[in-house]
Design a protein around this motif. Structure first.
Motif, mmCIF file in Angstrom:
data_model
loop_
_atom_site.group_PDB
_atom_site.id
_atom_site.type_symbol
_atom_site.label_atom_id
_atom_site.label_comp_id
_atom_site.label_asym_id
_atom_site.label_seq_id
_atom_site.Cartn_x
_atom_site.Cartn_y
_atom_site.Cartn_z
ATOM 1 N N GLU A 168 0.571 -8.775 -8.047
ATOM 2 C CA GLU A 168 1.210 -7.741 -8.877
ATOM 3 C C GLU A 168 0.053 -7.506 -10.018
ATOM 4 N N SER A 169 -0.634 -8.308 -10.838
ATOM 5 C CA SER A 169 -1.278 -8.098 -12.022
ATOM 6 C C SER A 169 -2.557 -7.603 -11.285
ATOM 7 N N ALA A 170 -2.931 -7.953 -10.305
ATOM 8 C CA ALA A 170 -4.324 -7.263 -9.619
ATOM 9 C C ALA A 170 -4.160 -5.814 -9.396
ATOM 10 N N GLU A 171 -2.964 -5.451 -8.859
ATOM 11 C CA GLU A 171 -2.564 -3.857 -8.639
ATOM 12 C C GLU A 171 -2.695 -3.178 -9.930
ATOM 13 N N LYS A 172 -2.614 -3.563 -11.082
ATOM 14 C CA LYS A 172 -2.664 -2.787 -12.172
ATOM 15 C C LYS A 172 -4.147 -2.331 -12.778
ATOM 16 N N PHE A 173 -5.008 -3.182 -12.051
ATOM 17 C CA PHE A 173 -6.542 -2.907 -12.051
ATOM 18 C C PHE A 173 -7.034 -1.840 -10.931
ATOM 19 N N VAL A 174 -6.778 -2.207 -9.915
ATOM 20 C CA VAL A 174 -7.187 -1.447 -8.651
ATOM 21 C C VAL A 174 -5.989 -1.418 -7.529
ATOM 22 N N SER A 175 -5.610 -0.115 -7.049
ATOM 23 C CA SER A 175 -4.663 -0.094 -6.239
ATOM 24 C C SER A 175 -4.973 -0.620 -4.540
ATOM 25 N N PRO A 176 -3.727 -0.971 -3.969
ATOM 26 C CA PRO A 176 -4.035 -1.460 -2.763
ATOM 27 C C PRO A 176 -4.590 -0.542 -1.818
ATOM 28 N N LEU A 177 -4.729 0.746 -2.082
ATOM 29 C CA LEU A 177 -5.091 1.784 -1.133
ATOM 30 C C LEU A 177 -6.421 1.511 -1.275
ATOM 31 N N THR A 178 -7.366 1.120 -2.248
ATOM 32 C CA THR A 178 -8.754 1.033 -2.474
ATOM 33 C C THR A 178 -8.960 -0.099 -1.353
ATOM 34 N N PHE A 179 -8.340 -1.186 -1.396
ATOM 35 C CA PHE A 179 -8.697 -2.194 -0.480
ATOM 36 C C PHE A 179 -8.496 -2.106 1.098
ATOM 37 N N GLN A 180 -7.415 -1.159 1.120
ATOM 38 C CA GLN A 180 -7.179 -0.898 2.403
ATOM 39 C C GLN A 180 -8.060 0.120 3.095
ATOM 40 N N ALA A 181 -8.686 0.742 2.412
ATOM 41 C CA ALA A 181 -9.864 1.971 2.663
ATOM 42 C C ALA A 181 -11.019 1.023 2.982
ATOM 43 N N LEU A 182 -11.430 0.070 2.232
ATOM 44 C CA LEU A 182 -12.555 -0.864 2.316
ATOM 45 C C LEU A 182 -12.529 -1.967 3.522
ATOM 46 N N SER A 183 -11.266 -2.370 3.644
ATOM 47 C CA SER A 183 -11.039 -3.472 4.563
ATOM 48 C C SER A 183 -10.815 -2.864 5.943
ATOM 49 N N ARG A 184 -10.205 -1.676 6.086
ATOM 50 C CA ARG A 184 -9.589 -1.317 7.265
ATOM 51 C C ARG A 184 -8.536 -1.990 7.777
ATOM 52 N N HIS A 185 -7.826 -2.746 6.934
ATOM 53 C CA HIS A 185 -6.637 -3.398 7.415
ATOM 54 C C HIS A 185 -5.588 -3.294 5.990
ATOM 55 N N GLU A 186 -4.278 -3.399 6.715
ATOM 56 C CA GLU A 186 -3.084 -3.426 5.709
ATOM 57 C C GLU A 186 -3.081 -4.370 4.730
ATOM 58 N N VAL A 187 -2.919 -3.942 3.344
ATOM 59 C CA VAL A 187 -3.196 -4.862 2.251
ATOM 60 C C VAL A 187 -1.778 -5.529 1.858
ATOM 61 N N PHE A 188 -1.789 -6.692 1.542
ATOM 62 C CA PHE A 188 -0.229 -7.518 1.435
ATOM 63 C C PHE A 188 -0.178 -7.682 -0.223
ATOM 64 N N THR A 189 1.033 -7.289 -0.874
ATOM 65 C CA THR A 189 1.490 -7.572 -1.956
ATOM 66 C C THR A 189 2.675 -8.250 -2.102
ATOM 67 N N ASP A 190 3.648 -8.146 -1.364
ATOM 68 C CA ASP A 190 4.982 -8.789 -1.532
ATOM 69 C C ASP A 190 5.409 -9.848 -0.668
ATOM 70 N N THR A 191 5.704 -10.934 -0.784
ATOM 71 C CA THR A 191 6.043 -11.839 0.045
ATOM 72 C C THR A 191 7.525 -11.487 0.852
ATOM 73 N N PHE A 192 8.234 -10.726 0.409
ATOM 74 C CA PHE A 192 9.357 -10.017 0.935
ATOM 75 C C PHE A 192 9.386 -8.914 1.768
ATOM 76 N N ASP A 193 8.054 -8.186 1.824
ATOM 77 C CA ASP A 193 7.656 -7.158 2.498
ATOM 78 C C ASP A 193 7.379 -7.435 3.790
ATOM 79 N N GLU A 194 8.178 -7.816 4.802
ATOM 80 C CA GLU A 194 7.967 -8.290 5.931
ATOM 81 C C GLU A 194 7.943 -7.000 7.105
ATOM 82 N N LYS A 195 6.630 -6.406 7.262
ATOM 83 C CA LYS A 195 6.599 -5.055 8.147
ATOM 84 C C LYS A 195 6.765 -5.404 9.619
ATOM 85 N N ASN A 196 6.420 -6.804 9.978
ATOM 86 C CA ASN A 196 6.349 -7.157 11.393
ATOM 87 C C ASN A 196 7.405 -8.359 11.689
#
Length: 407
Positions: free
Chosen positions: A40-68
């Motif tokens: 959560e603290s890392a998101e305050k410096f750089v957004s998940p979208l940045t890492f998604q664009a660079l990694s070309r993978h979904e970025v994970f931030t929340d233990t309880f956000d179970e998409k699959n």
């Protein structure tokens, strides 16, 4: 050697998060598959979208956000990774990992991880030098975690000193070297079960039957197998030595407990090394209260414990099985009989009455009796060097079996 390797990058909250973004890009350019977890603290410096664009993978931030719904995300990520890197690693996250706290996606995933874990600290120079941080790093080292030391230089807080996250280019080179070396390890991908130490057979709450085994030989074998890339399960009786970092430690007391644990792992094992000095007998009756002394002699009726090595030999399905024979006479005769009776691949025999070869010493003098009929006598050497020779024999056997073992 990085091509197609699966790297899980765990990014915690510090100004060095911007370097983690550059690291993601460089790893992807080198051909690695990179998935990112942001605190959560890392998101305050750089957004998940940045890492998604660079990694070309979904970025994970929340233990309880179970998409699959087919998987539990943090377990799936832990199982997916070939290498897990925490960069930057803050003092807070290091403390949580040392304490076994799992209160976010990163710490929960790391508790479930069996892949190698690297920690790249980044913090103020005085924070890095604090006794609590040093102690937590030492605890993680005991767990088998590896570290990318921070570099020295100008820090965001204005200080100059040690605390800067290592440069992304250097981290990529370290990862590349790791995978090159990993390919050279002889037991990568293998599961090795090692038993060590004595067992204690309870008479009453204050008395037991045991022996003089210290566990040094078994622990040396576990350490060497780990160095050669194996997943090591160390099943140990009561000893007074520290376990090697990175092994899966299972503590037992009695022969029955050791038997049950080894049998639980046997079908998943490629190699079993039975170093433990297991009691041959246990009291027929074990009392829940202290037995008071009485006038005259006392007799304790003993019954046989389970012969673990014999049972393993009977149930063997492709595993390499190594037994130990601690003798005081007729070394060769007894070792050869044990090799046949127990259906072992190697019996490591020693005369415990020989100087430098008994329980508790740092050296050993052993002879290797192999199923092939060959006999190798080793001179007196450290138990660490003996362990290396035994592991060499095991890897040679695995190669003769097509390199598969039970995998």
């Amino acid at each position: 050697m990085i091509f197609d390797k699966k790297i899980l990058l765990c990014v915690t909250g510090g100004i060095a998060v911007y370097k983690a973004a550059a690291l993601t890009s460089k790893l992807v350019q080198a051909g690695a598959q990179v998935k990112v977890i942001l605190s959560e603290s890392a998101e305050k410096f750089v957004s998940p979208l940045t890492f998604q664009a660079l990694s070309r993978h979904e970025v994970f931030t929340d233990t309880f956000d179970e998409k699959n719904p087919q998987v539990i995300a943090h377990i799936d990520l832990a199982d997916w990774a070939d290498l897990i890197l925490v960069a930057p690693a803050t003092a807070n996250t290091i403390a949580k990992l040392a304490g076994g706290i799992a209160d976010n996606m990163i710490t929960t995933t790391l508790l479930a991880a069996t892949a190698p874990v690297w920690i790249a600290p980044a913090m103020n120079v005085h924070m890095y030098d604090h006794p609590a941080v040093k102690n937590n790093l030492a605890i993680l080292a005991g767990y088998g975690y590896q570290f990318i030391e921070p570099s020295e230089g100008y820090l965001a807080c204005g200080y100059v000193g040690k605390g800067r996250l290592e440069e992304p280019e250097k981290i990529v080179e370290l990862i590349r070297a790791f995978f090159v070396n990993d390919e050279r390890k002889q037991l990568t991908g293998k599961t090795v079960v090692v038993t060590a130490g004595p067992t204690r057979e309870k008479i009453d709450p204050v008395r037991f039957i045991s022996n003089h085994s210290t566990g040094k030989m078994g622990y040396a074998l576990a350490e060497e197998a780990k160095k050669q890339g194996a997943h090591v399960v160390l099943v140990t009786g009561p000893v007074q030595i520290a376990a090697p970092g990175g092994v899966e430690l299972v503590k037992v007391e009695s022969a029955e407990e050791m038997f049950n644990v080894v049998m639980e792992w046997y079908d998943k094992a490629d190699v079993v090394i039975k170093t433990a000095a297991v009691a041959d007998y246990r009291p027929k009756i074990s009392y829940d209260h202290k037995v008071k002394k009485q006038a005259g002699d006392a007799t304790i009726e003993l019954v046989r414990t389970k012969d673990i090595l014999f049972e393993l030999g009977q149930r063997k399905k492709g595993q390499v099985l190594v037994g130990f024979a601690a003798e005081t006479e007729n070394l060769e005769e007894y070792a050869r009989k044990k090799l046949t009776k127990k259906n072992a691949d190697i019996i490591v025999a020693n005369n415990v009455k020989s100087a430098g070869a008994g329980f508790g010493t740092d050296t050993n003098i052993v002879t290797l009796f192999k199923r092939s009929g060959t006999v190798t006598e080793l001179p007196i050497m450290s138990k660490i060097d003996v362990a290396k020779r035994i592991i060499e024999e095991i890897t040679s056997l695995l190669k003769d079996m097509g390199g598969n073992g039970n995998s």
